[in-house]
Design an enzyme around this catalytic site. Structure first.
Site, PDB file in Angstrom:
ATOM      1  CB  SER A   1      13.171  -3.560  -1.307  1.00 49.26           C
ATOM      2  OG  SER A   1      12.271  -3.687  -0.226  1.00 49.26           O
TER       3      SER A   1
ATOM      4  CG  HIS B   1       0.346  -5.715  -3.711  1.00 49.13           C
ATOM      5  ND1 HIS B   1       0.685  -5.663  -2.379  1.00 49.13           N
ATOM      6  CD2 HIS B   1       1.345  -5.092  -4.381  1.00 49.13           C
ATOM      7  CE1 HIS B   1       1.835  -5.030  -2.250  1.00 49.13           C
ATOM      8  NE2 HIS B   1       2.263  -4.668  -3.444  1.00 49.13           N
TER       9      HIS B   1
ATOM     10  CG  ASN C   1       1.067  -0.433  -5.515  1.00 46.84           C
ATOM     11  OD1 ASN C   1       0.116   0.345  -5.438  1.00 46.84           O
ATOM     12  ND2 ASN C   1       1.122  -1.554  -4.810  1.00 46.84           N
ATOM     13  CD1 TRP C   2       2.654   5.737  -7.190  1.00 46.51           C
ATOM     14  CD2 TRP C   2       1.361   7.557  -7.026  1.00 46.51           C
ATOM     15  NE1 TRP C   2       3.066   6.622  -8.163  1.00 46.51           N
ATOM     16  CE2 TRP C   2       2.285   7.755  -8.085  1.00 46.51           C
ATOM     17  CE3 TRP C   2       0.448   8.566  -6.747  1.00 46.51           C
ATOM     18  CZ2 TRP C   2       2.319   8.920  -8.845  1.00 46.51           C
ATOM     19  CZ3 TRP C   2       0.472   9.723  -7.513  1.00 46.51           C
ATOM     20  CH2 TRP C   2       1.401   9.899  -8.544  1.00 46.51           C
ATOM     21  CE  LYS C   3       3.113  -0.985  -1.752  1.00 44.82           C
ATOM     22  NZ  LYS C   3       3.937  -1.796  -0.821  1.00 44.82           N
TER      23      LYS C   3
ATOM     24  CD  GLU D   1       1.235  -3.515   0.734  1.00 42.81           C
ATOM     25  OE1 GLU D   1       2.415  -3.198   0.945  1.00 42.81           O
ATOM     26  OE2 GLU D   1       0.435  -2.792   0.092  1.00 42.81           O
TER      27      GLU D   1
ATOM     28  N   GLY E   1       8.937  -3.623   1.571  1.00 45.01           N
ATOM     29  CA  GLY E   1       8.876  -2.671   2.672  1.00 45.01           C
ATOM     30  C   GLY E   1       9.789  -3.013   3.828  1.00 45.01           C
TER      31      GLY E   1
ATOM     32  N   GLY F   1       7.356   0.114  -5.189  1.00 47.30           N
ATOM     33  CA  GLY F   1       6.549   0.640  -4.099  1.00 47.30           C
ATOM     34  C   GLY F   1       7.067   1.978  -3.619  1.00 47.30           C
ATOM     35  N   GLY F   2       7.821   1.978  -2.516  1.00 50.54           N
ATOM     36  CA  GLY F   2       8.273   3.217  -1.887  1.00 50.54           C
ATOM     37  C   GLY F   2       9.017   4.155  -2.816  1.00 50.54           C
TER      38      GLY F   2
ATOM     39  CD  GLU G   1       3.551  -8.619  -4.402  1.00 49.45           C
ATOM     40  OE1 GLU G   1       3.872  -7.441  -4.259  1.00 49.45           O
ATOM     41  OE2 GLU G   1       2.444  -9.055  -4.062  1.00 49.45           O
TER      42      GLU G   1
END
Length: 250
Positions: free
Chosen positions: A213, A95, A9-11, A97, A173, A234-235, A167
């Site tokens: 993470s 998600h 997921n590049w957000k 967010e 994050g 994610g990151g 999640e």
């Protein structure tokens, strides 16, 4: 037989040029033979170019969201038909967010799930507890409620197009990661919750991803759990070496 999946997921990251660069790096480094379904989810404006770029590559493209309506006066929104028209048939919904920042409720997410399924899209359905829920030992109830209220309105046949992504919000994050034991405990609970509602066949076939993470140095231990079928990344998905290392960890 459930799939092993690693989805990135590049957000809200990577412009057009940066997207092409990262895709080229992934193409170069992807293992030639793998049973893992690899998915990337760039931002909306780069979805069409990503689909074209990966046309002959074993990497699928997902959207990060979709609107529940077919069309209409919804400025800034994207419909399922629009996604399908550019070759995208996977979408991430629910998600944390979207829930926290954009105040998406279980009812709204359920509506989006229904729309996506009506368009024969695969849904990566996200859910998970916040830190306060785990500290108060209410995390199982929160997860069960999110599943029931956001997803369990679907029919048994629709589960062929569902991927679950647990999640824990407190591990997204933050650099914190649930222990392998905590991950397995929750994934086992999720599978049992699906079993009670839809039966053993569906529960055993659905892929349950972990999203919190995941990094190259902890992926193998997390993925070794029997009820963990991959990760929503994610990151680490923004760095080709890290993402491919995670793919190779399954």
């Amino acid at each position: 037989m459930r799939k092993k999946i690693v989805a990135g997921n590049w957000k809200m990251n990577k412009n057009a040029e940066q997207t092409e660069d990262l895709l080229n790096e992934l193409i170069e480094k992807m293992p030639t033979e793998t049973d893992v379904q690899v998915i990337v989810a760039p931002t909306f404006v780069n979805l069409a170019s990503a689909v074209d770029h990966l046309e002959f590559i074993n990497i699928d493209v997902a959207a990060q969201n979709v609107h529940q309506a077919e069309s209409g006066a919804y400025t800034g929104e994207i419909s399922a038909d629009m996604l399908k028209s550019v070759g995208v048939d996977i979408v991430i919904l629910g998600h944390s967010e979207r829930r926290a920042i954009f105040h998406e409720t279980d009812a709204l997410i359920a509506s989006k799930v229904n729309t996506a399924l009506e368009h024969d899209m695969t849904v990566i359905f996200c859910f998970g507890e916040e830190l306060k829920d785990r500290q108060s030992k209410n995390h199982f109830n929160v997860v069960e409620n999110q599943l029931r209220d956001g997803l369990f309105q679907i029919e048994a046949k629709d589960w062929d197009n569902i991927v679950l992504a647990y999640e824990p919000v407190w591990a997204i994050g933050t650099g914190e990661t649930a222990s392998p034991e905590q991950v397995q405990e929750m994934h086992e609970f999720i599978r049992e919750t699906v079993r009670k509602a839809f039966g053993s066949d569906i529960a055993e076939d659905v892929s349950i991803l972990y999203g919190g993470s995941v990094k190259p140095d902890n992926a193998k231990e997390i993925f070794s759990n029997p009820d963990v079928d991959g990760g929503l990344i994610g990151g680490a998905a923004l760095k080709s070496d890290d993402f491919i290392a995670i793919v190779n960890a399954i």
